[in-house]
Write an enzyme that holds these catalytic residues in place. Structure first.
Site, PDB file in Angstrom:
ATOM      1  CE1 TYR A 143      75.730  10.747  50.778  1.00  0.00           C
ATOM      2  CE2 TYR A 143      74.468   9.199  49.456  1.00  0.00           C
ATOM      3  CZ  TYR A 143      75.668   9.813  49.758  1.00  0.00           C
ATOM      4  OH  TYR A 143      76.805   9.498  49.046  1.00  0.00           O
ATOM      5  CG  ASP A 238      67.513  12.135  46.501  1.00  0.00           C
ATOM      6  OD1 ASP A 238      67.227  11.128  45.824  1.00  0.00           O
ATOM      7  OD2 ASP A 238      68.633  12.314  47.012  1.00  0.00           O
ATOM      8  CE  LYS A 266      71.073   4.039  46.192  1.00  0.00           C
ATOM      9  NZ  LYS A 266      70.995   5.178  47.058  1.00  0.00           N
TER      10      LYS A 266
HETATM   11  C1  LIG Z   1      72.060   6.407  46.924  1.00  0.00           C
HETATM   12  C2  LIG Z   1      71.480   7.769  47.017  1.00  0.00           C
HETATM   13  C3  LIG Z   1      71.999   8.853  46.295  1.00  0.00           C
HETATM   14  C4  LIG Z   1      73.311   8.780  45.564  1.00  0.00           C
HETATM   15  O1  LIG Z   1      73.284   7.890  44.505  1.00  0.00           O
HETATM   16  P1  LIG Z   1      74.703   7.300  43.989  1.00  0.00           P
HETATM   17  O2  LIG Z   1      74.293   6.517  42.780  1.00  0.00           O
HETATM   18  O3  LIG Z   1      75.222   6.475  45.115  1.00  0.00           O
HETATM   19  O4  LIG Z   1      75.567   8.457  43.672  1.00  0.00           O
HETATM   20  C5  LIG Z   1      71.316  10.060  46.308  1.00  0.00           C
HETATM   21  N1  LIG Z   1      70.183  10.190  47.003  1.00  0.00           N
HETATM   22  C6  LIG Z   1      69.644   9.175  47.714  1.00  0.00           C
HETATM   23  C7  LIG Z   1      68.359   9.391  48.439  1.00  0.00           C
HETATM   24  C8  LIG Z   1      70.293   7.946  47.768  1.00  0.00           C
HETATM   25  O5  LIG Z   1      69.811   6.976  48.527  1.00  0.00           O
END
Ligand SMILES: *Cc1c(COP(=O)(O)O)cnc(C)c1O
Length: 432
Positions: A143, A238, A266
Site C-alpha cells: 500500500y 516506501d 506518519k
Molecule cells: C499510511 C501509508 C501510506 C499513505 O499515507 P497517508 O498519509 O495515509 O496518505 C503510504 N504508504 C504506506 C506504507 C503507508 O502505511
C-alpha cells in the site's frame, strides 16, 4: 445522557460517506459500531462513553512517542502561538529537512508534502521523469496511499474491503502498474526483463506493513537493489511506516540497502498531517522550481507539522530509545504468540522492533498470499474481545500493531491478560 457511539455514528453516516474519513475506521472488517474517541494520553485512548483503552493502533503508526508527549506538545503550542500557516519558508522546514537528510542514507534532498499519498505520487512522477518510462512495478498487497497508480493489488483497507483494484482508475493506469509477490527476486527479474526499457521504478515497503506486518529477508532487499540497477529502474522504498519506526533512519539504515527515492510520512509529522519524498540530489532537483517536474502544496511544510516532526525526531535521537522500543515489542509480540499457542489458537506473529501483526493462520506469513489465508472471522473475534477488555488494536487483519515509548510493563501486562482471556474464549468456541 451523554452521546453514545451509536448515536454519533448514525449522525456521521448522514453527513460523511460511510460515516468515516478513512475506510478502515468504519469497522467494516470486524463488525460493530466504531468507537468515537475523545482524547489520548500517553499509551491510552479515552472514548466519549468514558471507556479507557491501551492504544496499540498509535494513530496507524505516527505516535511512536505515545499521545501528547510533553515536548512535542510544547513545540506545537509554541508554533500555534506564532501563527498556524505562512505560505512562505519557515525555520522548522529547514530543521526537519536537515534531520531527515542526516538520518536517512538514501535522502540527499527532501520535499515536504501533506500525506504519504502525496509523497507516493511525487516519487512516481519523479521516477517517470528521470527515466522517460511509464510503467511501475509494485508488490502484491503493498500500500502506497490512494493515488491511481497504486490501487492495483493494494493492501491495507483496499485489501480489507476487497477493493484491491478500485473502480475509477483508468484501464491505462492499471496497464502501467505491474505486480510481483513480496520476497520473490526471480519474479522481479522476470517482469523487468519482459518489460525492458518500459519500467520507471519498483516501489515497495522494505518492511511491509499493509498486508499485516512481514519481516523481509535481508538478501531480498539487496537483490531488489541489484536487479533494479541492472535494468536502469529506480528503486523506491516506501518508508511511510518503517521510517523512524524500525530504526532511526528507517529500514534502509537497518538493512543497509540504499534506494534511489524514499517516501516518508506518519512518524515524521509527530501526529500532524505530513508526508515527504526524498532521494538522490540529482533526481530531487528535477522538481520545480529547480527542475521541470511540477509539484506543489498550499500547506506543505506547514509550521505546526514541521514543529511536531522536529520535536519527535529530536526525541527519537536519545540513546537507547530504539532498544527500549524493541524490548517492549518483543515482550508483547513473543508473549502473544506463546499465549495463542498455549490455548491452541492457530496464530503466527510477525514482528520487528515496535511493530508487528498477529495473524490467525498456522503457516509462516511472508507475502500477501500467506496473509490472505488468515482467518478474518477469528481476527474479528480477537478485535472485539480486546476492545471489550480495554485494548484497542487495528480493526483489520492486514494492519500493524504498534507499541510506543509510552507503553510500559503495566500496559503490556494488561494487554497480555486481556489476550489470554480472549484466546481462552476463542479456544472454547465462544464469541468473546
Ligand atoms: C499510511 C501509508 C501510506 C499513505 O499515507 P497517508 O498519509 O495515509 O496518505 C503510504 N504508504 C504506506 C506504507 C503507508 O502505511
Amino acid at each position: 445522557m451523554a452521546a453514545t457511539h451509536k448515536d454519533v455514528f448514525e449522525q456521521m453516516q448522514r453527513y460523511i460517506p460511510g460515516g468515516v474519513n478513512s475506510p478502515v475506521r468504519a469497522f467494516g472488517a470486524v463488525g460493530g459500531t466504531p468507537v468515537v474517541m475523545e482524547r489520548g494520553d500517553g499509551a491510552y485512548l479515552f472514548d466519549i462513553e468514558g471507556q479507557r483503552y491501551v492504544d496499540l493502533l498509535g494513530s496507524w503508526g505516527p505516535l511512536i512517542l505515545g499521545h501528547n508527549h510533553p515536548q512535542v506538545l510544547h513545540a506545537v503550542e509554541q508554533a500555534v502561538a506564532s501563527g498556524v500557516s505562512f505560505g512562505t519558508p519557515c525555520m522548522d522546514e529547514l530543521e526537519l529537512a536537515r534531520l531527515i537528510v542526516d538520518a536517512v542514507p538514501g535522502i540527499e534532498k527532501v520535499r515536504m508534502v501533506n500525506s504519504g499519498t502525496e509523497a507516493g505520487m511525487t516519487a512516481v512522477r519523479l521516477a517517470r521523469a528521470a527515466t522517460g518510462r511509464d510503467r511501475v512495478v509494485k508488490v502484491d498487497g503493498g500500500y502506497h496511499g490512494h493515488a491511481d497508480t497504486f490501487l492495483v493489488s493494494a493492501g491495507s483497507g483496499a485489501a480489507t474491503f476487497g477493493l484491491p483494484n478500485s473502480p475509477g482508475v483508468t484501464s491505462g493506469t492499471v496497464r502501467d502498474t505491474l505486480v510481483v509477490p513480496f520476497g520473490d527476486a526471480e519474479a522481479l527479474d522476470e517482469v523487468l526483463a519482459a518489460n525492458k526499457d518500459q519500467v520507471a521504478c519498483f516501489i515497495l515497503e522494505p518492511v511491509p506493513g499493509n498486508m499485516g506486518m512481514v519481516v523481509p529477508e535481508e538478501t531480498y532487499l539487496h537483490q531488489a537493489r541489484e536487479i533494479t540497477r541492472r535494468y536502469g529502474v529506480l528503486l523506491i522504498f516506501d518508508e511511510v511506516i518503517s521510517g523512524f519506526r524500525v530504526d532511526y533512519g528507517g529500514a534502509q539504515k537497518h538493512f543497509g540497502v540504499t534506494p534511489d527515492l524514499t517516501i516518508l510520512g506518519k512518524i515524521i509529522g509527530g501526529g500532524m498531517p505530513v508526508g515527504a519524498c526524498g532521494g538522490r540530489g540529482e533526481i530531487m532537483d528535477l522538481l520545480a522550481p529547480a527542475g521541470p517536474v511540477y509539484q506543489a502544496g498550499t500547506l506543505s511544510g506547514n509550521p505546526l507539522a514541521m514543529a511536531a516532526g522536529r520535536a519527535t525526531l529530536t526525541l527519537l535521537q536519545e540513546k537507547g530509545t530504539y532498544r527500549a522500543l524493541a524490548e517492549t515489542g518483543k515482550r508483547l509480540f513473543s508473549s502473544l504468540a506463546e499465549l495463542a499457542s498455549q490455548h491452541g489458537v492457530p496464530a503466527t506473529v510477525n514482528y520487528l522492533g515496535s511493530m508487528g501483526t498477529l495473524f490467525f493462520t498456522d503457516g509462516p506469513v511472508r507475502r500477501y498470499e500467506d496473509a490472505a489465508r488468515a482467518d478474518k472471522a477469528a481476527y474479528a473475534r480477537y478485535f472485539h474481545g480486546m476492545l471489550d477488555r480495554g485494548v484497542y488494536v487495528a480493526p483489520g487483519q492486514f494492519e500493524c500493531t504498534f507499541v510506543s515509548a509510552a507503553h510500559g510493563e503495566k500496559e503490556i501486562d494488561f494487554t497480555l491478560e486481556a489476550a489470554e482471556d480472549v484466546f481462552r474464549r476463542m479456544s472454547q468456541g465462544g464469541v468473546n
